[in-house]
Design a protein around this motif. Structure first.
Motif, mmCIF file in Angstrom:
data_model
loop_
_atom_site.group_PDB
_atom_site.id
_atom_site.type_symbol
_atom_site.label_atom_id
_atom_site.label_comp_id
_atom_site.label_asym_id
_atom_site.label_seq_id
_atom_site.Cartn_x
_atom_site.Cartn_y
_atom_site.Cartn_z
ATOM 1 N N SER A 139 0.834 -1.194 0.000
ATOM 2 C CA SER A 139 0.000 0.000 0.000
ATOM 3 C C SER A 139 0.873 1.250 0.000
ATOM 4 N N GLY A 140 0.219 2.416 -0.209
ATOM 5 C CA GLY A 140 0.946 3.649 0.006
ATOM 6 C C GLY A 140 0.907 4.656 -1.116
ATOM 7 N N VAL A 141 1.760 5.664 -0.969
ATOM 8 C CA VAL A 141 1.711 6.864 -1.805
ATOM 9 C C VAL A 141 2.263 6.603 -3.205
ATOM 10 N N MET A 142 1.519 7.091 -4.202
ATOM 11 C CA MET A 142 1.929 7.049 -5.601
ATOM 12 C C MET A 142 1.617 8.386 -6.249
ATOM 13 N N VAL A 143 2.447 8.779 -7.226
ATOM 14 C CA VAL A 143 2.188 10.003 -7.981
ATOM 15 C C VAL A 143 1.890 9.620 -9.427
ATOM 16 N N VAL A 144 0.929 10.326 -10.023
ATOM 17 C CA VAL A 144 0.522 10.082 -11.413
ATOM 18 C C VAL A 144 0.541 11.421 -12.149
ATOM 19 N N ALA A 145 1.091 11.434 -13.353
ATOM 20 C CA ALA A 145 1.162 12.659 -14.151
ATOM 21 C C ALA A 145 -0.163 12.936 -14.852
ATOM 22 N N LYS A 146 -0.485 14.231 -14.992
ATOM 23 C CA LYS A 146 -1.737 14.614 -15.664
ATOM 24 C C LYS A 146 -1.502 15.344 -16.982
ATOM 25 N N SER A 147 -0.243 15.409 -17.409
ATOM 26 C CA SER A 147 0.074 15.997 -18.709
ATOM 27 C C SER A 147 1.302 15.303 -19.266
ATOM 28 N N ALA A 148 1.485 15.409 -20.589
ATOM 29 C CA ALA A 148 2.642 14.777 -21.220
ATOM 30 C C ALA A 148 3.943 15.372 -20.688
ATOM 31 N N LYS A 149 3.952 16.676 -20.451
ATOM 32 C CA LYS A 149 5.142 17.351 -19.934
ATOM 33 C C LYS A 149 5.472 16.852 -18.526
ATOM 34 N N ALA A 150 4.449 16.739 -17.690
ATOM 35 C CA ALA A 150 4.650 16.259 -16.322
ATOM 36 C C ALA A 150 5.108 14.805 -16.329
ATOM 37 N N LEU A 151 4.554 14.006 -17.239
ATOM 38 C CA LEU A 151 4.933 12.601 -17.342
ATOM 39 C C LEU A 151 6.418 12.470 -17.674
ATOM 40 N N GLU A 152 6.871 13.253 -18.630
ATOM 41 C CA GLU A 152 8.280 13.208 -19.034
ATOM 42 C C GLU A 152 9.202 13.637 -17.889
ATOM 43 N N GLU A 153 8.826 14.700 -17.184
ATOM 44 C CA GLU A 153 9.667 15.219 -16.105
ATOM 45 C C GLU A 153 9.697 14.269 -14.906
ATOM 46 N N LEU A 154 8.551 13.696 -14.548
ATOM 47 C CA LEU A 154 8.524 12.760 -13.419
ATOM 48 C C LEU A 154 9.319 11.494 -13.743
ATOM 49 N N ARG A 155 9.207 11.014 -14.963
ATOM 50 C CA ARG A 155 10.007 9.857 -15.374
ATOM 51 C C ARG A 155 11.499 10.164 -15.246
#
Length: 303
Positions: A139-155
Motif C-alpha cells: 500500500s501507500g503513496v503514488m504520484v501520477v502525471a496529468k500531462s505529457a510534460k509532467a509525465l516526461e519530467e517525473l520519469r
C-alpha cells in the motif's frame, strides 16, 4: 505471452497446485490459475490435474498462458484515495489488493482503469500517466502525471534518483538498529517472476533501513530506497534474514504468537518526495497506514 513453460517442484515448495503456481508466477492470480487448470492448460507430469492437487518434490509442471487480446482498457469506477491534485499531477494512497497495471488474470479493476474513469485527461496519456508502481499487496503513496510534460519530467526524476521514497515495513525478528543493503538484484534463476540477490549480473539495488519499534517477535523498520527495483525491499529484508511479515513469496510460514496474522505483506509506502514538474518546488507527500497494518501495530503496542 510466455507459452509452454515448464517448472520442476523443488524440496520445501510442495503444496496445492493452484497456490504453488500463483507463487511461482505472481502476475497471474490464483483464481485465474484455477481457470487455466480446469481448462486443461496445465499438466502435471504430462497428465491432467486439479487445482487442489497436492504436489511433491520432483513433480514437473507445464502450462500455456493465453495470448492477451489487443483490447484497450476501459474506464472503470474505482474509488481513489486522493492526497493531492493539481493540473500537473495527482497523488494517491494506493490500497492493498489494487493492481497498478493490467496483466494476465488482472485485465480489469486496476488503478489504470480507475484513472481512466476519474478524469478523461488520463485517456490521452501513455499508461494513464502512471510513472512508477507498487506491488499489488503493498500500500501507500503514488504520484501520477496529468500531462505529457509532467509525465516526461517525473520519469526523468525517478530515473535520475531525484525522488525520495520512504517505506514502513513490519519484519520478522530483530534486525540491526540500522544498516545499508547494497546488492545486485535480478530475476531468480529458477522462478521467472521471483527476484533474487545475485552474485553477478542483475542491477544495483540500494536500501537503507532503521529500526523504529521492537516487539517480541517482529520489528517495525523504516526503509529508504535509492533504487526502485521490483520487489526490492521484500527481497532485501529476506536476504538480511528478516522477511516482511505476511510475505508469502519471500517469507515462509512460521509459528507465531502475533495477535493477528495479516493476509498480505506488511509493507507501506509512507512518504514520497518529488520536485513539482511545473514549478520545480520540492514537495513531500505522506500516506497514512491502512486499517490492517494500523490495527496490527496497535495490537502489538498494547500487548
Amino acid at each position: 505471452m510466455h507459452k509452454n513453460e515448464k517448472i520442476t517442484v523443488e524440496p520445501c515448495r510442495a503444496g496445492r497446485l493452484d497456490a504453488f503456481l500463483a507463487e511461482a508466477v505472481p502476475e497471474v492470480s490464483r483464481s485465474f490459475w484455477k481457470t487455466l487448470i480446469q481448462g486443461g492448460r496445465v499438466t502435471l507430469n504430462g497428465g491432467a490435474c486439479k487445482p487442489n492437487q497436492k504436489l511433491k518434490t520432483g513433480d514437473e509442471l507445464c502450462w500455456t498462458l493465453p495470448e492477451e487480446g489487443p483490447s484497450e482498457p476501459q474506464p472503470e469506477e474505482i474509488p481513489l484515495n486522493i492526497l493531492f491534485e493539481d493540473d500537473a499531477l495527482l497523488v494517491l494512497n494506493k490500497p492493498p489488493g489494487l493492481v497498478v497495471h493490467p496483466a494476465v488474470g488482472n485485465s480489469t479493476g486496476t488503478l489504470l482503469h480507475g484513472l481512466l474513469f476519474y478524469d478523461p485527461v488520463f485517456q490521452t496519456l501513455e499508461r494513464a500517466g502512471i510513472v512508477h508502481r507498487l506491488d499489488k499487496d503493498t500500500s501507500g503513496v503514488m504520484v501520477v502525471a496529468k500531462s505529457a510534460k509532467a509525465l516526461e519530467e517525473l520519469r526523468r526524476q525517478f530515473k535520475a534518483r531525484e525522488t525520495e521514497k520512504e517505506y514502513l515495513a513490519l519484519v520478522w525478528g530483530r534486525p540491526p538498529e540500522s544498516g545499508r543493503i547494497e546488492t545486485l538484484l535480478g530475476r531468480h534463476p529458477r522462478h521467472r517472476k521471483k527476484q533474487a540477490v545475485l552474485e553477478e549480473g542483475g542491477r544495483e539495488a540500494v536500501s537503507n533501513f532503521k529500526t523504529l519499534e521492537t516487539f517480541k517477535e517482529v520489528t517495525l523498520v523504516q526503509v529508504k530506497i535509492e533504487t526502485g527495483r521490483t520487489h526490492q525491499i521484500r527481497v532485501h529484508m529476506a536476504h538480511l534474514g528478516h522477511p516482511v511479515v505476511g510475505d508469502s513469496v519471500y517469507g515462509r510460514a512460521r509459528k507465531h504468537n502475533l495477535p493477528m496474522m495479516p493476509e498480505r505483506q506488511m509493507l507501506h509506502a509512507a512518504k514520497l518526495g518529488i520536485a513539482h514538474p511545473g514549478s520545480g518546488k520540492r514537495l513531500s507527500f505522506e500516506a497514512p497506514l491502512f486499517d490492517d497494518m494500523h490495527q496490527l501495530l496497535e495490537l502489538l503496542r498494547n500487548g
